[in-house]
Design a protein around this motif. Structure first.
Motif, PDB file in Angstrom:
ATOM      1  N   UNK A 117       1.077  -1.345  -0.083  1.00  0.00           N
ATOM      2  CA  UNK A 117      -0.079   0.066  -0.003  1.00  0.00           C
ATOM      3  C   UNK A 117       0.720   0.822  -0.111  1.00  0.00           C
ATOM      4  N   UNK A 118       0.413   2.486  -0.082  1.00  0.00           N
ATOM      5  CA  UNK A 118       1.725   3.432  -0.431  1.00  0.00           C
ATOM      6  C   UNK A 118       1.835   3.608   1.162  1.00  0.00           C
ATOM      7  N   UNK A 119       1.499   3.457   2.612  1.00  0.00           N
ATOM      8  CA  UNK A 119       2.107   3.463   3.692  1.00  0.00           C
ATOM      9  C   UNK A 119       2.641   2.215   4.390  1.00  0.00           C
ATOM     10  N   UNK A 120       2.125   1.083   3.708  1.00  0.00           N
ATOM     11  CA  UNK A 120       2.257   0.064   4.530  1.00  0.00           C
ATOM     12  C   UNK A 120       2.666  -1.233   3.321  1.00  0.00           C
ATOM     13  N   UNK A 121       3.193  -2.406   3.821  1.00  0.00           N
ATOM     14  CA  UNK A 121       3.806  -3.554   2.944  1.00  0.00           C
ATOM     15  C   UNK A 121       3.253  -4.301   3.611  1.00  0.00           C
ATOM     16  N   UNK A 122       2.424  -4.744   3.666  1.00  0.00           N
ATOM     17  CA  UNK A 122       2.364  -6.871   4.405  1.00  0.00           C
ATOM     18  C   UNK A 122       2.226  -8.114   4.012  1.00  0.00           C
ATOM     19  N   UNK A 123       3.017  -8.831   4.461  1.00  0.00           N
ATOM     20  CA  UNK A 123       3.516 -10.195   3.867  1.00  0.00           C
ATOM     21  C   UNK A 123       2.210 -10.821   4.651  1.00  0.00           C
ATOM     22  N   UNK A 124       1.438 -12.126   3.878  1.00  0.00           N
ATOM     23  CA  UNK A 124       0.519 -12.835   3.528  1.00  0.00           C
ATOM     24  C   UNK A 124       1.421 -14.471   3.741  1.00  0.00           C
ATOM     25  N   UNK A 125       1.721 -15.184   4.632  1.00  0.00           N
ATOM     26  CA  UNK A 125       1.709 -17.028   4.421  1.00  0.00           C
ATOM     27  C   UNK A 125       1.083 -17.485   4.113  1.00  0.00           C
ATOM     28  N   UNK A 126       1.229 -18.491   2.880  1.00  0.00           N
ATOM     29  CA  UNK A 126       0.372 -19.313   2.823  1.00  0.00           C
ATOM     30  C   UNK A 126       0.424 -20.194   2.712  1.00  0.00           C
ATOM     31  N   UNK A 127       0.068 -21.489   3.867  1.00  0.00           N
ATOM     32  CA  UNK A 127       0.937 -22.136   4.128  1.00  0.00           C
ATOM     33  C   UNK A 127      -0.003 -23.709   3.644  1.00  0.00           C
ATOM     34  N   UNK A 128      -1.116 -23.531   3.002  1.00  0.00           N
ATOM     35  CA  UNK A 128      -1.943 -24.794   2.756  1.00  0.00           C
ATOM     36  C   UNK A 128      -3.599 -24.301   2.543  1.00  0.00           C
ATOM     37  N   UNK A 129      -4.272 -25.386   1.943  1.00  0.00           N
ATOM     38  CA  UNK A 129      -5.552 -24.750   1.652  1.00  0.00           C
ATOM     39  C   UNK A 129      -6.448 -24.213   3.116  1.00  0.00           C
ATOM     40  N   UNK A 130      -5.549 -24.707   4.527  1.00  0.00           N
ATOM     41  CA  UNK A 130      -6.234 -24.562   5.661  1.00  0.00           C
ATOM     42  C   UNK A 130      -5.966 -23.392   6.255  1.00  0.00           C
ATOM     43  N   UNK A 131      -4.468 -23.029   6.097  1.00  0.00           N
ATOM     44  CA  UNK A 131      -3.578 -22.031   7.236  1.00  0.00           C
ATOM     45  C   UNK A 131      -3.175 -20.496   6.437  1.00  0.00           C
ATOM     46  N   UNK A 132      -3.148 -20.187   6.816  1.00  0.00           N
ATOM     47  CA  UNK A 132      -2.486 -18.567   5.976  1.00  0.00           C
ATOM     48  C   UNK A 132      -2.278 -17.184   7.888  1.00  0.00           C
ATOM     49  N   UNK A 133      -0.731 -16.785   7.359  1.00  0.00           N
ATOM     50  CA  UNK A 133      -0.719 -15.891   8.590  1.00  0.00           C
ATOM     51  C   UNK A 133       0.035 -14.772   7.923  1.00  0.00           C
ATOM     52  N   UNK A 134      -1.347 -14.051   8.692  1.00  0.00           N
ATOM     53  CA  UNK A 134      -0.380 -11.854   8.311  1.00  0.00           C
ATOM     54  C   UNK A 134      -0.090 -11.251   9.135  1.00  0.00           C
ATOM     55  N   UNK A 135       1.331 -10.379   8.786  1.00  0.00           N
ATOM     56  CA  UNK A 135       2.299  -9.922   9.263  1.00  0.00           C
ATOM     57  C   UNK A 135       2.663  -8.196   8.600  1.00  0.00           C
TER      58      UNK A 135
ATOM     59  N   UNK B 174      -4.613 -20.230  -0.464  1.00  0.00           N
ATOM     60  CA  UNK B 174      -4.082 -21.462  -1.305  1.00  0.00           C
ATOM     61  C   UNK B 174      -4.772 -21.846  -2.764  1.00  0.00           C
ATOM     62  N   UNK B 175      -6.079 -21.518  -3.094  1.00  0.00           N
ATOM     63  CA  UNK B 175      -6.528 -21.957  -4.693  1.00  0.00           C
ATOM     64  C   UNK B 175      -6.147 -20.429  -5.407  1.00  0.00           C
ATOM     65  N   UNK B 176      -6.353 -19.693  -5.023  1.00  0.00           N
ATOM     66  CA  UNK B 176      -5.244 -18.228  -5.469  1.00  0.00           C
ATOM     67  C   UNK B 176      -4.261 -18.657  -6.680  1.00  0.00           C
ATOM     68  N   UNK B 177      -3.703 -18.527  -5.004  1.00  0.00           N
ATOM     69  CA  UNK B 177      -1.768 -18.707  -5.321  1.00  0.00           C
ATOM     70  C   UNK B 177      -1.919 -20.042  -6.354  1.00  0.00           C
ATOM     71  N   UNK B 178      -2.458 -20.752  -6.120  1.00  0.00           N
ATOM     72  CA  UNK B 178      -1.876 -22.151  -7.192  1.00  0.00           C
ATOM     73  C   UNK B 178      -2.593 -22.487  -8.156  1.00  0.00           C
ATOM     74  N   UNK B 179      -3.530 -21.386  -8.328  1.00  0.00           N
ATOM     75  CA  UNK B 179      -4.247 -21.054  -9.696  1.00  0.00           C
ATOM     76  C   UNK B 179      -3.027 -20.161 -10.953  1.00  0.00           C
TER      77      UNK B 179
END
Length: 156
Positions: A106-124, A147-152
């Protein structure tokens, strides 16, 4: 006279160092207010900024892809369909390494979304102080599952 000047210089330097500090030092040692703290910031950023960048990286092969305007509503809808019951403590069966990483800029912030599998994600955030937000995506519609988006976009 030289000794007094020398001491005076060190007192001034010490005073300057003591007056400067990090802005976020007051967060050290504190816990998050809730377990969706960072996700809430992302939701506000998405609402405030109509356009932002999203890059997806496959962590095994380091293949990357930029998200297009056609695919970015999936992230918006993912965030909108989240409920507080989807936010959990760090799962015991969480893989050591995420399969995909999503970088939201974003303009001011940057985030990371960790996609582990179809069940879990983490955001920081890129430079956060608190523990990540952990999300169980079991009850999220598959069309909004990250996960489906990334895998696609980057098939395994």
């Amino acid at each position: 006279m030289k000794k007094k000047n020398y001491i005076l210089v060190w007192i001034i330097i010490g005073a300057l160092f003591s007056l400067t500090s990090c802005n976020n030092m007051n967060t050290i040692g504190k816990t998050k207010k809730n377990n969706y703290y960072y996700t809430n910031i992302i939701a506000k950023n998405i609402k405030m900024e109509s356009e932002y960048k999203c890059a997806i990286v496959d962590t095994n092969f380091y293949k990357g892809k930029e998200l297009t305007n056609k695919d970015s509503p999936i992230i918006d809808n993912f965030i909108k369909c989240l409920n507080t019951k989807y936010f959990i403590s760090k799962p015991k069966d969480l893989p050591d390494k995420p399969l995909y990483k999503m970088f939201l800029t974003f303009k001011e912030d940057k985030f990371v979304i960790n996609v582990y599998n179809k069940k879990y994600v983490s955001i920081h955030p890129w430079d956060g102080y608190y523990e990540m937000d952990f999300i169980d995506m079991t009850n999220i519609p598959s069309s909004y599952n990250l996960f489906n988006l990334c895998n696609y976009l980057i098939p395994r």
